[in-house]
Design an enzyme around this catalytic site. Structure first.
Site, PDB file in Angstrom:
ATOM      1  N   HIS A 308       4.202   8.551  -9.511  1.00  0.00           N
ATOM      2  CA  HIS A 308       2.999   9.179  -9.398  1.00  0.00           C
ATOM      3  C   HIS A 308       2.955  10.266 -10.507  1.00  0.00           C
ATOM      4  O   HIS A 308       4.693  10.598 -11.420  1.00  0.00           O
ATOM      5  CB  HIS A 308       4.056  10.423  -8.462  1.00  0.00           C
ATOM      6  CG  HIS A 308       3.527  10.978  -7.554  1.00  0.00           C
ATOM      7  ND1 HIS A 308       3.115  12.701  -8.280  1.00  0.00           N
ATOM      8  CD2 HIS A 308       2.748  11.318  -6.223  1.00  0.00           C
ATOM      9  CE1 HIS A 308       2.232  13.814  -7.198  1.00  0.00           C
ATOM     10  NE2 HIS A 308       2.216  13.073  -6.630  1.00  0.00           N
ATOM     11  N   ASP A 367       3.156   7.612   0.725  1.00  0.00           N
ATOM     12  CA  ASP A 367       2.166   6.726   1.096  1.00  0.00           C
ATOM     13  C   ASP A 367       2.602   5.689   0.870  1.00  0.00           C
ATOM     14  O   ASP A 367       2.149   4.629   1.664  1.00  0.00           O
ATOM     15  CB  ASP A 367       1.006   6.992  -0.154  1.00  0.00           C
ATOM     16  CG  ASP A 367       0.167   8.207   0.460  1.00  0.00           C
ATOM     17  OD1 ASP A 367       0.716   9.030   2.135  1.00  0.00           O
ATOM     18  OD2 ASP A 367      -0.567   8.507  -0.232  1.00  0.00           O
TER      19      ASP A 367
END
Ligand code: CMC
Length: 433
Positions: A308, A367
């Site tokens: 991320h 996710d």
């Protein structure tokens, strides 16, 4: 008290420049570079916004090093545990948690904006039967401005609010219709006595010949996923919405631009990509081979659902979602086991011990697990990113409203470091070699 400044030294001419330091309510201090070009004739360079705060905002706070995410000051863990998606939408839009009365009224308003114009339904017929639902979403949401022009004056606060309500309310209906079109089944109308998430599930799974009763555990899990995806400060799609909106474009066009940006596999498209990846890996015995591929600089393969831009310790949403995954699987399967979940856990275990992933600070993101839950709920893979879009609409409209309501907002107009040809004379066609 004197205001804090940073001083930049320009080596080429030895001059220095004082820039004011801005301080938010929490988070890193920020120095204001808006005057740099005027004072030095130079631009600042930051592709990918690695160190640039693109706006002021009071909606969502993230501390990527500590794994903190808060909406309007409230920790995501507490909201996921105690709140509902519509309550969180209210919080994002209006800045405060609603009273019981305000929440009932908000639920009523959203519940009574769920239908879409009948002519809009015809619009779906123009798409190829096998169009990806995200492609359909971009088109249909963009076209809402052709149906709801009574609320398009962006300088009118009430118009902005009505558009925001319409978008939050209609998104599940539009999403379910996109799926039904793909599936070749008739559209199912919303039913306003159901809560937001159950209503969506019914529009997805009921048919005119068979009713569908949403499983409360499944509906609760989906609502939680919507809360976790509702906002994430200035991510790619939200920044897209803000940039599109900065020109004064209508809200439906802006949200459509956000959906298009979200679809990319580095952003919201990752949930679909994770399942494709797990299907490709196929078996626990192949995990090490794929981890090696992800580490190989000459191989474009990446572990989807890992890494991320902001979270460098852990993604707090992933921690919550991992738990939801267990709950859903226990309810949906006899044993609580799913081969896909086992594979995902093995992949996580190996990657988290690996030097490459440790040194690159790569952890599972939101996710990594969401696709496994969606699959357990019977949601098809090409709808995964659509789920994300339904939830993120709350954040998008909150940011759009915040931006338009800010008297200091200006059209977003970045500059560039030009690397193309310098001036050269036009060459007539017959003189070109
Ligand atoms: N697998 C293997 N290596 C990776 C991965 C990965 N998933 N992600 C980053 N790296 C490596 C990358 O190769 C680079 O290595 P090096 O410095 O040795 O060249 C380093 O880590 C930094 O990567 P980056 O691409 O410069 O980092 P970024 O901050 O620009 O990208 C990201 C962040 C999320 C796009 C990226 O980690 C990624 O592509 N992850 C997979 C896609 C994904 O799961 N996206 C969903 C994000 S969460 C949902 C959302 O909010 O949208």
């Amino acid at each position: 008290m004197e205001k804090e400044h940073v001083t930049l030294t320009i080596n080429s001419d030895g001059s220095s420049l004082e820039l004011p330091v801005l301080e938010g309510s929490t988070g890193p201090k920020t120095f204001d570079v808006t005057s740099v070009y005027k004072k030095t004739g130079m631009f600042t360079f930051d592709p990918g916004f690695m160190a640039t705060a693109s706006c002021r905002s009071a909606i969502t706070y993230i501390d990527g090093e500590k794994g903190i995410l808060r909406y309007r000051g409230y920790p995501i863990e507490q909201l996921a545990e105690h709140s509902s998606f519509l309550e969180v939408s209210y919080l994002l839009l209006y800045g405060e948690l609603p009273s019981a009365e305000e929440l009932t009224e908000f639920e009523y308003i959203i519940g009574h904006h769920t239908m879409i114009h009948e002519s809009l339904q015809m619009f779906y017929r123009g798409f190829r039967y096998d169009a990806h639902p995200m492609a359909t979403m971009v088109g249909v949401v963009g076209s809402l401005s052709a149906f709801y022009h009574d609320s398009l004056d962006i300088h009118n606060a009430r118009h902005r609010e009505i558009s925001a309500h319409r978008l939050i309310a209609k998104m599940p209906t539009i999403a379910a219709c996109s799926y039904k079109r793909y599936k070749g089944e008739p559209f199912i109308y919303p039913q306003n006595n159901l809560d937001y998430t159950s209503n969506f599930m019914r529009m997805m799974f009921a048919t005119p010949c068979e009713e569908f009763e949403p499983n409360p555990i499944a509906a609760k899990a989906l609502d939680k996923l919507f809360i976790l995806h509702a906002d994430h400060e200035q991510n790619a799609s939200t920044s897209t919405v803000r940039i599109a909106g900065s020109s004064g474009a209508n809200p439906f066009a802006c949200i459509s631009a956000g959906i298009a940006s979200l679809w990319g596999p580095a952003h919201g498209g990752a949930n679909e990509a994770v399942l494709n990846m797990l299907d490709e890996i196929g078996d626990v015995s192949n995990v090490e081979k794929y981890v090696a591929k992800a580490k190989d600089k000459n191989d474009p393969f990446r572990l989807m659902g890992f890494g991320h831009r902001v979270y460098k310790n852990h993604d707090p949403r992933a921690t919550i979602i991992r738990k939801v995954c267990h709950e859903v699987l226990e309810d949906m399967t006899d044993t609580g086991n799913s081969p896909l979940f086992e594979l995902a856990m093995k992949l996580e275990e190996i990657a988290l011990k690996d030097d490459y992933f440790i040194s690159h600070k790569l952890y599972p993101n939101v996710d990594f697990y969401s696709g496994i839950i969606y699959r357990a709920l019977g949601i098809p893979m090409n709808m995964f990113t659509v789920m994300f879009a339904i939830a993120r609409t709350a954040g998008w409209v909150a940011h759009w409203m915040e931006m338009i309501g800010d008297p200091d907002h200006r059209i977003a107009r970045p500059r560039q470091l030009y690397l193309g040809a310098t001036e050269r004379p036009y060459v007539p066609l017959d003189k070109r070699s």
